[in-house]
Design a protein around this motif. Structure first.
Motif, PDB file in Angstrom:
ATOM      1  N   VAL A   1      -1.023  29.429  27.722  1.00 13.47           N
ATOM      2  CA  VAL A   1       0.215  30.177  27.490  1.00 13.47           C
ATOM      3  C   VAL A   1       0.597  30.124  26.019  1.00 13.47           C
ATOM      4  O   VAL A   1       0.907  31.149  25.394  1.00 13.47           O
ATOM      5  CB  VAL A   1       1.353  29.610  28.364  1.00 13.47           C
ATOM      6  CG1 VAL A   1       2.706  30.165  27.930  1.00 13.47           C
ATOM      7  CG2 VAL A   1       1.103  29.920  29.836  1.00 13.47           C
ATOM      8  N   CYS A   2       0.557  28.931  25.454  1.00 14.66           N
ATOM      9  CA  CYS A   2       0.959  28.766  24.055  1.00 14.66           C
ATOM     10  C   CYS A   2       0.029  29.497  23.097  1.00 14.66           C
ATOM     11  O   CYS A   2       0.476  30.020  22.071  1.00 14.66           O
ATOM     12  CB  CYS A   2       1.019  27.281  23.698  1.00 14.66           C
ATOM     13  SG  CYS A   2       2.421  26.409  24.444  1.00 14.66           S
ATOM     14  N   SER A   3      -1.234  29.544  23.422  1.00 18.54           N
ATOM     15  CA  SER A   3      -2.199  30.230  22.550  1.00 18.54           C
ATOM     16  C   SER A   3      -1.825  31.699  22.363  1.00 18.54           C
ATOM     17  O   SER A   3      -1.929  32.241  21.265  1.00 18.54           O
ATOM     18  CB  SER A   3      -3.611  30.125  23.133  1.00 18.54           C
ATOM     19  OG  SER A   3      -4.067  28.794  23.111  1.00 18.54           O
ATOM     20  N   LYS A   4      -1.382  32.340  23.440  1.00 22.47           N
ATOM     21  CA  LYS A   4      -0.978  33.748  23.353  1.00 22.47           C
ATOM     22  C   LYS A   4       0.333  33.897  22.590  1.00 22.47           C
ATOM     23  O   LYS A   4       0.484  34.803  21.751  1.00 22.47           O
ATOM     24  CB  LYS A   4      -0.845  34.338  24.762  1.00 22.47           C
ATOM     25  CG  LYS A   4      -0.415  35.798  24.779  1.00 22.47           C
ATOM     26  CD  LYS A   4      -1.454  36.700  24.128  1.00 22.47           C
ATOM     27  CE  LYS A   4      -1.065  38.162  24.268  1.00 22.47           C
ATOM     28  NZ  LYS A   4      -2.085  39.061  23.689  1.00 22.47           N
ATOM     29  N   ILE A   5       1.284  33.019  22.869  1.00 19.55           N
ATOM     30  CA  ILE A   5       2.583  33.111  22.191  1.00 19.55           C
ATOM     31  C   ILE A   5       2.420  32.880  20.697  1.00 19.55           C
ATOM     32  O   ILE A   5       3.072  33.545  19.876  1.00 19.55           O
ATOM     33  CB  ILE A   5       3.569  32.099  22.810  1.00 19.55           C
ATOM     34  CG1 ILE A   5       3.921  32.542  24.232  1.00 19.55           C
ATOM     35  CG2 ILE A   5       4.834  31.978  21.963  1.00 19.55           C
ATOM     36  CD1 ILE A   5       4.809  31.581  24.982  1.00 19.55           C
ATOM     37  N   VAL A   6       1.550  31.964  20.329  1.00 18.16           N
ATOM     38  CA  VAL A   6       1.281  31.702  18.912  1.00 18.16           C
ATOM     39  C   VAL A   6       0.790  32.964  18.212  1.00 18.16           C
ATOM     40  O   VAL A   6       1.185  33.266  17.080  1.00 18.16           O
ATOM     41  CB  VAL A   6       0.250  30.562  18.767  1.00 18.16           C
ATOM     42  CG1 VAL A   6      -0.363  30.542  17.379  1.00 18.16           C
ATOM     43  CG2 VAL A   6       0.906  29.223  19.072  1.00 18.16           C
TER      44      VAL A   6
ATOM     45  N   GLN B   1      -4.591  32.321  31.386  1.00 19.69           N
ATOM     46  CA  GLN B   1      -5.162  32.971  30.208  1.00 19.69           C
ATOM     47  C   GLN B   1      -5.360  34.467  30.456  1.00 19.69           C
ATOM     48  O   GLN B   1      -5.054  35.302  29.592  1.00 19.69           O
ATOM     49  CB  GLN B   1      -6.488  32.313  29.854  1.00 19.69           C
ATOM     50  CG  GLN B   1      -7.135  32.842  28.582  1.00 19.69           C
ATOM     51  CD  GLN B   1      -8.428  32.106  28.265  1.00 19.69           C
ATOM     52  OE1 GLN B   1      -9.162  31.686  29.162  1.00 19.69           O
ATOM     53  NE2 GLN B   1      -8.711  31.942  26.992  1.00 19.69           N
ATOM     54  N   LYS B   2      -5.860  34.819  31.636  1.00 18.55           N
ATOM     55  CA  LYS B   2      -6.083  36.226  31.971  1.00 18.55           C
ATOM     56  C   LYS B   2      -4.759  36.978  32.088  1.00 18.55           C
ATOM     57  O   LYS B   2      -4.649  38.137  31.662  1.00 18.55           O
ATOM     58  CB  LYS B   2      -6.884  36.330  33.270  1.00 18.55           C
ATOM     59  CG  LYS B   2      -8.321  35.853  33.155  1.00 18.55           C
ATOM     60  CD  LYS B   2      -9.068  36.013  34.454  1.00 18.55           C
ATOM     61  CE  LYS B   2     -10.513  35.523  34.341  1.00 18.55           C
ATOM     62  NZ  LYS B   2     -11.307  36.326  33.385  1.00 18.55           N
ATOM     63  N   VAL B   3      -3.765  36.327  32.668  1.00 15.99           N
ATOM     64  CA  VAL B   3      -2.454  36.961  32.803  1.00 15.99           C
ATOM     65  C   VAL B   3      -1.854  37.230  31.432  1.00 15.99           C
ATOM     66  O   VAL B   3      -1.366  38.336  31.155  1.00 15.99           O
ATOM     67  CB  VAL B   3      -1.508  36.080  33.645  1.00 15.99           C
ATOM     68  CG1 VAL B   3      -0.066  36.576  33.541  1.00 15.99           C
ATOM     69  CG2 VAL B   3      -1.955  36.064  35.095  1.00 15.99           C
ATOM     70  N   MET B   4      -1.894  36.233  30.555  1.00 17.87           N
ATOM     71  CA  MET B   4      -1.325  36.397  29.218  1.00 17.87           C
ATOM     72  C   MET B   4      -2.051  37.492  28.448  1.00 17.87           C
ATOM     73  O   MET B   4      -1.439  38.235  27.676  1.00 17.87           O
ATOM     74  CB  MET B   4      -1.404  35.078  28.447  1.00 17.87           C
ATOM     75  CG  MET B   4      -0.625  33.918  29.057  1.00 17.87           C
ATOM     76  SD  MET B   4       1.151  34.186  29.183  1.00 17.87           S
ATOM     77  CE  MET B   4       1.656  34.083  27.460  1.00 17.87           C
TER      78      MET B   4
END
Length: 253
Positions: free
Chosen positions: A15-20, A222-225
């Motif tokens: 989740v954080c990887s996408k938000i970053v 990961q897929k959802v994000m």
């Protein structure tokens, strides 16, 4: 200014990887390559997470100033409360500063908009820390609140479903009903009224099975994000994004 993210498991990492990326944050402390090998809160208990926090504080703050973002689930089924999480983290931080002979009082204050975000600012040390407690329950009768509740909400947004459902024969408009009502009702009927779907992770696994992903909750996240609209991500994870924004800037005198 560097940012260190400490979380309970790999779902938070995805989740954080996408938000970053959305926030264009580049000054992160690199993820420990042995992270997956270390006991986290899911496998080794909350004390393991506290010890990881202590270790990271000792290792990193010796050499440079680093802000911290900590993500915690709320295991209410084990008697855990927001107050107990705050007390535990405050104890860890106060002990650390005492070891360094730094005279300061640790006071984690709630965010003015998002009550599940707590913030610590020590201007003299150019230090910020933010704590995100997962308090969302996708269903009110879930036994605990986790990051998976947020992932599940995002996954059930119609725009996300439309992108995830491209490789299966079920019409996208039918997927939500199957996950939230039809299959849970069938499972409950076949289990003499007992409910085996007691937390968001159970629905996440059900969702993944319907999409024929056969994958872990972390990979599903990961897929959802990756397939969700940025607008939906910003809406569902508004509190976490606010926590990121707080630790992304230096304290102001």
């Amino acid at each position: 200014m560097k940012i260190e993210i400490i979380s309970e498991g790999q779902t938070e990492e995805k989740v954080c990887s996408k938000i970053v990326k959305i926030l264009n944050i580049e000054n992160l402390v690199p993820l420990d390559p042995d992270f997956k090998k270390k006991p986290n809160a899911e496998s080794g208990g909350k004390d393991k997470l506290n010890e990881l926090i202590r270790t990271k504080l000792r290792e990193i703050l010796k050499e440079q100033t680093v802000n911290f973002l900590i993500l915690r689930d709320l295991d209410s089924h084990d008697g855990e409360t927001e107050a107990s999480i705050l007390q535990s983290l405050t104890g860890v931080l106060q002990s650390f500063f005492a070891e360094r002979e730094i005279q300061t009082t640790v006071n984690l204050l709630p965010h003015s908009i998002y009550p599940n975000i707590y913030m610590l600012e020590i201007i003299d040390l150019d230090f910020r820390l933010s704590l995100h407690i997962a308090t969302k329950k996708w269903k009110k009768d879930f036994i605990k609140s986790t990051i998976d509740d947020y992932v599940l909400e995002l996954a059930l947004r119609q725009a996300t479903i439309n992108k995830l459902a491209t490789k299966i024969s079920i019409p996208p408009k039918r997927i939500s009903a199957k996950i939230t009502q039809e299959i849970p009702d069938l499972l409950k009927a076949n289990a003499d009224g007992q409910n085996d779907l007691v937390e968001a992770k159970d629905y996440v696994r059900l969702y993944a099975a319907i999409l024929k992903l056969h994958t872990s909750p972390a990979v599903f996240a990961q897929k959802v994000m990756a397939n969700a609209n940025e607008e939906d991500i910003r809406d569902v994870f508004a509190a976490l994004i606010s926590a990121f924004e707080f630790v992304s800037s230096s304290p102001q005198a």
